[in-house]
Design an enzyme around this catalytic site. Structure first.
Site, PDB file in Angstrom:
ATOM      1  N   ALA B  15       0.829  -1.207   0.000  1.00  0.00           N
ATOM      2  CA  ALA B  15       0.000   0.000   0.000  1.00  0.00           C
ATOM      3  C   ALA B  15       0.862   1.255   0.000  1.00  0.00           C
ATOM      4  CB  ALA B  15      -0.942  -0.011   1.194  1.00  0.00           C
ATOM      5  N   GLY B  16       2.002   1.191  -0.712  1.00  0.00           N
ATOM      6  CA  GLY B  16       2.753   2.415  -0.973  1.00  0.00           C
ATOM      7  C   GLY B  16       2.144   3.106  -2.189  1.00  0.00           C
ATOM      8  N   GLY B  17       2.904   3.991  -2.812  1.00  0.00           N
ATOM      9  CA  GLY B  17       2.366   4.773  -3.925  1.00  0.00           C
ATOM     10  C   GLY B  17       1.833   3.918  -5.058  1.00  0.00           C
ATOM     11  N   ALA B  18       2.581   2.901  -5.474  1.00  0.00           N
ATOM     12  CA  ALA B  18       2.157   2.086  -6.625  1.00  0.00           C
ATOM     13  C   ALA B  18       0.910   1.278  -6.289  1.00  0.00           C
ATOM     14  CB  ALA B  18       3.287   1.149  -7.056  1.00  0.00           C
ATOM     15  N   PHE B 119      16.425  19.243 -11.130  1.00  0.00           N
ATOM     16  CA  PHE B 119      16.902  18.050 -10.421  1.00  0.00           C
ATOM     17  C   PHE B 119      17.953  17.372 -11.282  1.00  0.00           C
ATOM     18  CE2 PHE B 119      16.752  14.593  -7.496  1.00  0.00           C
ATOM     19  CZ  PHE B 119      16.126  15.100  -6.363  1.00  0.00           C
ATOM     20  N   GLN B 240      21.183   1.352  -6.958  1.00  0.00           N
ATOM     21  CA  GLN B 240      21.740   2.701  -6.831  1.00  0.00           C
ATOM     22  C   GLN B 240      22.260   2.897  -5.415  1.00  0.00           C
ATOM     23  OE1 GLN B 240      19.108   6.339  -7.016  1.00  0.00           O
ATOM     24  NE2 GLN B 240      20.214   6.571  -8.918  1.00  0.00           N
ATOM     25  N   HIS B 242      24.166   5.621  -2.599  1.00  0.00           N
ATOM     26  CA  HIS B 242      24.440   7.012  -2.257  1.00  0.00           C
ATOM     27  C   HIS B 242      25.794   7.023  -1.550  1.00  0.00           C
ATOM     28  CE1 HIS B 242      24.070  10.969  -0.533  1.00  0.00           C
ATOM     29  NE2 HIS B 242      23.005  11.180  -1.278  1.00  0.00           N
ATOM     30  N   LEU B 252      20.941   8.738   5.557  1.00  0.00           N
ATOM     31  CA  LEU B 252      21.575   9.576   4.536  1.00  0.00           C
ATOM     32  C   LEU B 252      22.132  10.880   5.086  1.00  0.00           C
ATOM     33  CD1 LEU B 252      19.569   9.845   1.200  1.00  0.00           C
ATOM     34  CD2 LEU B 252      21.832   8.938   1.612  1.00  0.00           C
ATOM     35  N   GLU B 255      23.919  15.365   0.050  1.00  0.00           N
ATOM     36  CA  GLU B 255      25.044  15.858  -0.734  1.00  0.00           C
ATOM     37  C   GLU B 255      25.345  17.324  -0.441  1.00  0.00           C
ATOM     38  OE1 GLU B 255      23.391  14.160  -4.121  1.00  0.00           O
ATOM     39  OE2 GLU B 255      25.106  12.880  -4.495  1.00  0.00           O
ATOM     40  N   ARG B 286      28.340  11.266  -7.884  1.00  0.00           N
ATOM     41  CA  ARG B 286      28.111  10.195  -6.907  1.00  0.00           C
ATOM     42  C   ARG B 286      28.952   8.959  -7.181  1.00  0.00           C
ATOM     43  NH1 ARG B 286      21.612   9.611  -5.743  1.00  0.00           N
ATOM     44  NH2 ARG B 286      21.355  11.634  -4.759  1.00  0.00           N
ATOM     45  N   HIS B 353      20.510   2.423  -1.915  1.00  0.00           N
ATOM     46  CA  HIS B 353      19.389   3.365  -1.878  1.00  0.00           C
ATOM     47  C   HIS B 353      18.165   2.903  -2.674  1.00  0.00           C
ATOM     48  CE1 HIS B 353      17.560   7.205  -1.250  1.00  0.00           C
ATOM     49  NE2 HIS B 353      17.594   7.559  -2.518  1.00  0.00           N
ATOM     50  N   GLU B 387       8.764  -0.006  -7.274  1.00  0.00           N
ATOM     51  CA  GLU B 387      10.157  -0.451  -7.140  1.00  0.00           C
ATOM     52  C   GLU B 387      10.308  -1.969  -7.254  1.00  0.00           C
ATOM     53  OE1 GLU B 387      12.321   1.548  -4.032  1.00  0.00           O
ATOM     54  OE2 GLU B 387      14.055   0.221  -4.209  1.00  0.00           O
ATOM     55  N   ARG B 398      18.834   5.031 -12.163  1.00  0.00           N
ATOM     56  CA  ARG B 398      17.592   5.808 -12.128  1.00  0.00           C
ATOM     57  C   ARG B 398      17.885   7.288 -11.955  1.00  0.00           C
ATOM     58  NH1 ARG B 398      14.593   7.957  -7.879  1.00  0.00           N
ATOM     59  NH2 ARG B 398      16.164   7.166  -6.433  1.00  0.00           N
ATOM     60  N   LEU B 404       9.018   8.313  -8.150  1.00  0.00           N
ATOM     61  CA  LEU B 404       7.611   8.620  -7.843  1.00  0.00           C
ATOM     62  C   LEU B 404       6.779   8.610  -9.124  1.00  0.00           C
ATOM     63  CD1 LEU B 404       7.750  11.387  -5.056  1.00  0.00           C
ATOM     64  CD2 LEU B 404       7.374   8.936  -4.812  1.00  0.00           C
TER      65      LEU B 404
END
Lengths: 82, 595
Positions: B15-18, B119, B240, B242, B252, B255, B286, B353, B387, B398, B404
């Protein structure tokens, strides 16, 4: 500990699984330190904290926001010290 | 043994965004829709996303979906499927505006439009100059998105099963997916959820690494379930990282700290970035910074008793600058590194990440797997998004703010396809095969009866350390080879994990052991896929595949321009071609990825 209380504490521990890693780590350290040695007042304070939104809770834990609520203040301090 | 059964048109796991976006599509179409979730929906890890969601709305300056597509293909190091990338970038405006109509509190321009900020990696006119494409809600974009989607789902009568752990996919002899088995944490009861459409939206599995920014819930449950049901996992070697996560914690350090003058130092206090990037130094990209950090550690110049981290030093900065321009960093460092960065440097390591690979899907959200002569045939009744899925839009790396977007576009698309498929099906639900249910019950029975065995916590730690040391941000042939044997040994331990607590109600030890079953599948898939890919591409960087004129950045398109597919059975690998043909525009031709 009776089974009912044991189940309640396990449920509370599960509610300490959060969306933010910062909070997961904070709660993990707390539970590693106290084990099942939380009393009814601690339980009540934790229940209130885990009912909050993650960002709001992190703001309180990290000191970006403050609260005057004695019960929450004490528990937040213990979470920070853990 | 018979277990109780609940029947729905569609079951969504996660029940996350997707998951919420997919559920909304189904519920608003009037289908009987269930969402199973381990935690309350608004505590899903989507909450942690801050950066924003990419869409070429052009509110601040000229922009175009085709430019966004170019950036995404380039960011993916040409491993992304260009049909899916075109689909996503073209749909971006629609899904963002929909979200605005659902009540998402986007930041606004003075004129009242959605405010857009630049971004990394997002450019105008095919890589010419940075463009403002990210739509955000302060630094709580993911949180605001989840709330908007959750409320909309409540309105649409989506039925939520909160604190339910999905256990296994139910698949019959013909390969059709008919639902999932799941455990209700409150009671310990096992239930079969029968559905015509099963959508996985279970997020990533970043907890396979010792140092990870991911919350504890990110245990790759959907990937584990898919792998056990014979579905391959795609491109699992691509993760990915960080560069600066707090050593031992993973939290985190933005940066911005290096932007404000933070310096990376090794055990002798040397500012080592001067050797690796004489001009950009600590502000190099990175990838470059992460690789330099790992080289220092591998060559014995790491810090601490185990020489396994480097230091991020801001002690030379004015404390006022730290307090004003880097809010939160001091608290994070004190809490998780035990050091006050005003007085002492912060121990940091490259930290996992985001997972680019996952359950293979097409851009309609259908899970696809090899069948007969074809490498990508839709698995009836099975869909995935976010994801946990690999559409593949992120390819080998990515771009920020595309995660998102991915979950909105493919959550919706998986939902739409499922609606069509359910409406087309005239037959009743197929009968659930007892063998599939028995496999779940056998897994649980083993945990309930095993008295002596491996410790779940120790096995998880062994897995995380193996992944971090052998398959981290910078990879070495010998370490990967050794890593394969080691992770297979850990897998043996996981298969004999024993739990002391055998209670039924909220048995967190059992839940964590079941999550470990899923994590280990992802870890094995990652190690084996990474060992096999003998090139550097995007986030998969090998010491033995360096930058040469023949292979810029170590990328070998002649042999490796293809997706990896790992199968659990026999730890077999296969490969399928990258879709280089977009839907309507020309192919974005291969070239060296340089910024």
């Amino acid at each position: 500990m009776d089974e009912e209380r044991g189940a309640r504490l396990r449920r509370l521990r599960w509610h300490c699984r959060r969306a933010l890693l910062e909070l997961d780590l904070m709660f993990q350290r707390f539970w590693d330190r106290v084990g099942d040695g939380v009393d009814a007042a601690d339980e009540a304070a934790l229940e209130r904290l885990v009912g909050m939104e993650d960002h709001d809770l992190w703001d309180l834990v990290s000191g970006r926001q403050e609260t005057d609520d004695r019960q929450l203040k004490d528990m937040l301090e213990r979470l920070r010290q853990a | 043994m018979k277990i109780s059964k609940r029947t729905f048109d569609a079951v969504i796991v996660g029940a996350g965004g997707a998951g919420l976006r997919a559920a909304l599509q189904l519920s608003e179409a009037g289908l009987k829709t269930a969402v199973l979730t381990k935690v309350f929906p608004t505590r899903s890890h989507t909450v942690a996303a801050q950066g924003g969601v990419a869409a070429s709305l052009g509110n601040s300056e000229e922009d175009h979906w085709h430019w966004h597509m170019y950036d995404t293909v380039k960011g993916s190091d040409w491993l992304g499927d260009q049909d899916a990338i075109e689909f996503m970038c073209r749909k971006a405006n629609e899904v963002v505006i929909e979200l605005e109509h659902y009540g998402m509190p986007f930041d606004r321009t003075d004129a009242g439009k959605i405010y857009q900020r630049p971004f990394g990696g997002h450019m105008s006119n095919f890589g010419e100059k940075p463009v403002r494409r990210s739509c955000a809600a302060a630094d709580r974009t993911g949180h605001a998105m989840l709330h908007a989607l959750y409320q909309r789902n409540v309105r649409a009568n989506t039925q939520f099963f909160v604190e339910w752990l999905a256990l296994d996919l139910i698949r019959d002899a013909e390969g059709d997916v008919l639902g999932v088995t799941a455990l209700e944490m409150e009671t310990g009861e096992i239930v079969a959820f029968q559905s015509k459409a099963t959508i996985f939206a279970t997020g990533g599995a970043g907890r396979i690494y010792h140092s990870s920014t991911n919350a504890f819930i990110n245990t790759g449950d959907g990937l584990g379930m898919a792998a056990r049901a014979g579905i391959p996992l795609e491109d699992m070697e691509f993760w990915q990282f960080h560069p600066t996560g707090v050593a031992g914690a993973g939290v985190l350090i933005t940066e911005g700290v290096r932007g404000e003058g933070g310096i990376l130092r090794n055990s002798s206090g040397e500012r080592f970035m001067e050797r690796y990037a004489p001009n950009a130094k600590d502000l190099a990209s990175r990838d470059v910074v992460s690789r330099a950090m790992v080289t220092e550690i591998n060559e014995g110049r790491g810090c601490g008793p185990n020489k396994d981290f480097v230091l991020l030093d801001i002690t030379h900065l004015d404390p006022k600058v730290i307090m004003q321009r880097l809010p939160g960093i001091r608290e994070i460092s004190i809490q998780f590194a035990g050091t006050d960065p005003i007085k002492e440097p912060i121990p940091v390591v490259p930290t996992c990440h985001y997972q680019m690979g996952g359950i293979p899907t097409n851009y309609s959200g259908q899970v696809v797997a090899p069948r007969g002569a074809s490498m990508s045939v839709a698995v009836p009744g099975f869909y995935a998004a976010g994801e946990c899925a690999c559409a593949s839009v992120h390819g080998a790396n990515r771009l920020g703010t595309n995660s998102l977007l991915d979950l909105l576009v493919f959550g919706k698309s998986a939902g739409e396809t499922a609606v069509e498929d359910v409406r087309k099906s005239t037959k009743a639900h197929k009968e659930l095969p007892q063998e599939a249910i028995d496999r779940t019950l056998a897994r649980l029975a083993r945990l309930d009866t095993q008295k002596e065995g491996a410790d779940a916590h120790e096995s998880r730690l062994a897995m995380q350390r193996t992944m971090q040391n052998h398959c981290g941000v910078f990879r070495f042939a010998d370490k990967l080879k050794e890593g394969v044997s080691k992770i297979l040994e850990v897998q043996q331990d996981v298969q004999r994990v024993a739990i002391k607590d055998k209670s039924k109600v909220f048995n967190t030890a059992r839940i964590e052991a079941l999550e470990l079953d899923n994590l280990i599948e992802v870890a094995v898939a990652t190690m084996i896929s990474a060992e096999a890919r003998k090139e550097s591409r995007g986030a998969h960087v090998r010491d033995d595949a360096q930058d040469t004129p023949e292979h810029p950045n170590g990328r070998d398109d002649t042999n490796w321009l293809k997706h990896s597919l790992w199968f659990k059975e026999g730890n077999r690998l296969d490969y399928k071609s990258v879709k280089l043909t977009p839907l309507t525009v020309d192919t974005i031709e291969l070239k060296k990825r340089a910024y």
